[in-house]
Design a protein around this motif. Structure first.
Motif, mmCIF file in Angstrom:
data_model
loop_
_atom_site.group_PDB
_atom_site.id
_atom_site.type_symbol
_atom_site.label_atom_id
_atom_site.label_comp_id
_atom_site.label_asym_id
_atom_site.label_seq_id
_atom_site.Cartn_x
_atom_site.Cartn_y
_atom_site.Cartn_z
ATOM 1 N N ARG A 160 15.585 14.855 -25.600
ATOM 2 C CA ARG A 160 16.667 15.776 -25.233
ATOM 3 C C ARG A 160 16.984 15.680 -23.752
ATOM 4 O O ARG A 160 18.154 15.684 -23.342
ATOM 5 N N ASP A 161 15.945 15.594 -22.940
ATOM 6 C CA ASP A 161 16.158 15.512 -21.496
ATOM 7 C C ASP A 161 16.865 14.210 -21.116
ATOM 8 O O ASP A 161 17.757 14.207 -20.259
ATOM 9 N N LEU A 162 16.475 13.123 -21.755
ATOM 10 C CA LEU A 162 17.122 11.837 -21.490
ATOM 11 C C LEU A 162 18.603 11.894 -21.845
ATOM 12 O O LEU A 162 19.462 11.402 -21.092
ATOM 13 N N VAL A 163 18.925 12.494 -22.980
ATOM 14 C CA VAL A 163 20.318 12.607 -23.420
ATOM 15 C C VAL A 163 21.108 13.496 -22.459
ATOM 16 O O VAL A 163 22.233 13.160 -22.065
ATOM 17 N N ALA A 164 20.527 14.622 -22.073
ATOM 18 C CA ALA A 164 21.230 15.545 -21.175
ATOM 19 C C ALA A 164 21.548 14.881 -19.837
ATOM 20 O O ALA A 164 22.660 15.021 -19.304
ATOM 21 N N ARG A 165 20.587 14.151 -19.292
ATOM 22 C CA ARG A 165 20.816 13.495 -18.010
ATOM 23 C C ARG A 165 21.869 12.401 -18.124
ATOM 24 O O ARG A 165 22.713 12.240 -17.242
ATOM 25 N N ARG A 166 21.817 11.642 -19.220
ATOM 26 C CA ARG A 166 22.784 10.557 -19.385
ATOM 27 C C ARG A 166 24.187 11.105 -19.632
ATOM 28 O O ARG A 166 25.187 10.529 -19.165
ATOM 29 N N LEU A 167 24.280 12.215 -20.337
ATOM 30 C CA LEU A 167 25.596 12.806 -20.621
ATOM 31 C C LEU A 167 26.324 13.206 -19.344
ATOM 32 O O LEU A 167 27.561 13.143 -19.280
ATOM 33 N N ARG A 168 25.578 13.621 -18.339
ATOM 34 C CA ARG A 168 26.215 14.052 -17.092
ATOM 35 C C ARG A 168 26.999 12.926 -16.440
ATOM 36 O O ARG A 168 27.939 13.176 -15.675
ATOM 37 N N SER A 169 26.610 11.695 -16.721
ATOM 38 C CA SER A 169 27.317 10.552 -16.123
ATOM 39 C C SER A 169 28.376 9.980 -17.068
ATOM 40 O O SER A 169 28.986 8.957 -16.766
ATOM 41 N N MET A 170 28.591 10.643 -18.224
ATOM 42 C CA MET A 170 29.522 10.121 -19.228
ATOM 43 C C MET A 170 30.651 11.100 -19.509
ATOM 44 O O MET A 170 31.332 11.004 -20.529
#
Length: 213
Positions: A160-170
């Motif tokens: 979940r943390d990986l997805v949340a961080r990556r979403l911020r750049s997308m």
């Protein structure tokens, strides 16, 4: 042919070690990582300066200690390092057995430390960790014992943390594009498709840009 014959070069594993035998080696325990100060240089004690053949076990031990000083390694990695130096297999086995017996080589400790470090620092899944341990030569039983420490709840939280961080750049991308990229990112870290898609769907549903007015 003995090394005292000046026309015959010493073996590659002996040359590679340079003057390590005369200078001592930094001994690092994989359990304690304590350094043992190198012995003072002793030109008179170098067998090559006295025209004597260097002991192959001494040379192999010096090579292994150098490798362990650089970083912890499995027995398989150390054996491969000795093979690259053209160390005879029987000599390598004897030296590795001896260092394993005194605790300087410990695949179980290596595997446990590796799993704890890599899961925490890189967010790798248990499956990815298993693959990496196998690549480092850790046997299946030892790897399985180390992987028992992997917490499935923590694993999902990390996804979940990986997805949340990556979403911020997308931000601004289509949801389909975001889903594809996020799924690929999680797959590279070893997460299975079921967990990946569940976490991604939940993250997209909570993202403000995808919520309906």
């Amino acid at each position: 042919m003995p090394f005292s014959d000046s026309r015959t070069p010493p073996p590659a594993w002996a040359v590679e070690s340079g003057t390590a035998a005369s200078q001592g080696a930094a001994v690092i325990s994989m359990r304690t990582r304590r350094r043992v100060a190198p012995l003072p240089a002793d030109p008179e004690g170098d067998p090559r300066t006295r025209g004597q053949e260097p002991d192959p076990h001494d040379w192999a031990r010096e090579i292994v200690l150098r490798m362990l000083t650089a970083s912890p390694k499995t027995r398989s990695q150390l054996a491969e390092g000795l093979r690259r130096k053209d160390c005879p297999d029987d000599v390598a086995a004897a030296v590795l057995d001896r260092l394993e017996g005194v605790g300087l080589i410990d695949d179980a400790t290596f595997a446990a430390d590796f799993v704890r470090r890599e899961q925490s620092a890189k967010g790798l899944s248990g499956r990815a960790l298993a693959q990496r341990l196998r690549a480092k030569g850790v046997d299946a039983d030892t790897a399985r014992d180390a992987l028992e420490a992997v917490d499935p709840v923590l694993e999902e939280d990390q996804a979940r943390d990986l997805v949340a961080r990556r979403l911020r750049s997308m931000a601004g991308l289509d949801a389909v594009v975001q889903t594809r990229r996020l799924a690929g990112m999680l797959a590279r870290k070893g997460y299975g498709p079921e967990l990946s898609m569940r976490v991604i769907r939940e993250a997209l549903a909570e993202a403000p840009e995808h919520q309906r007015d």
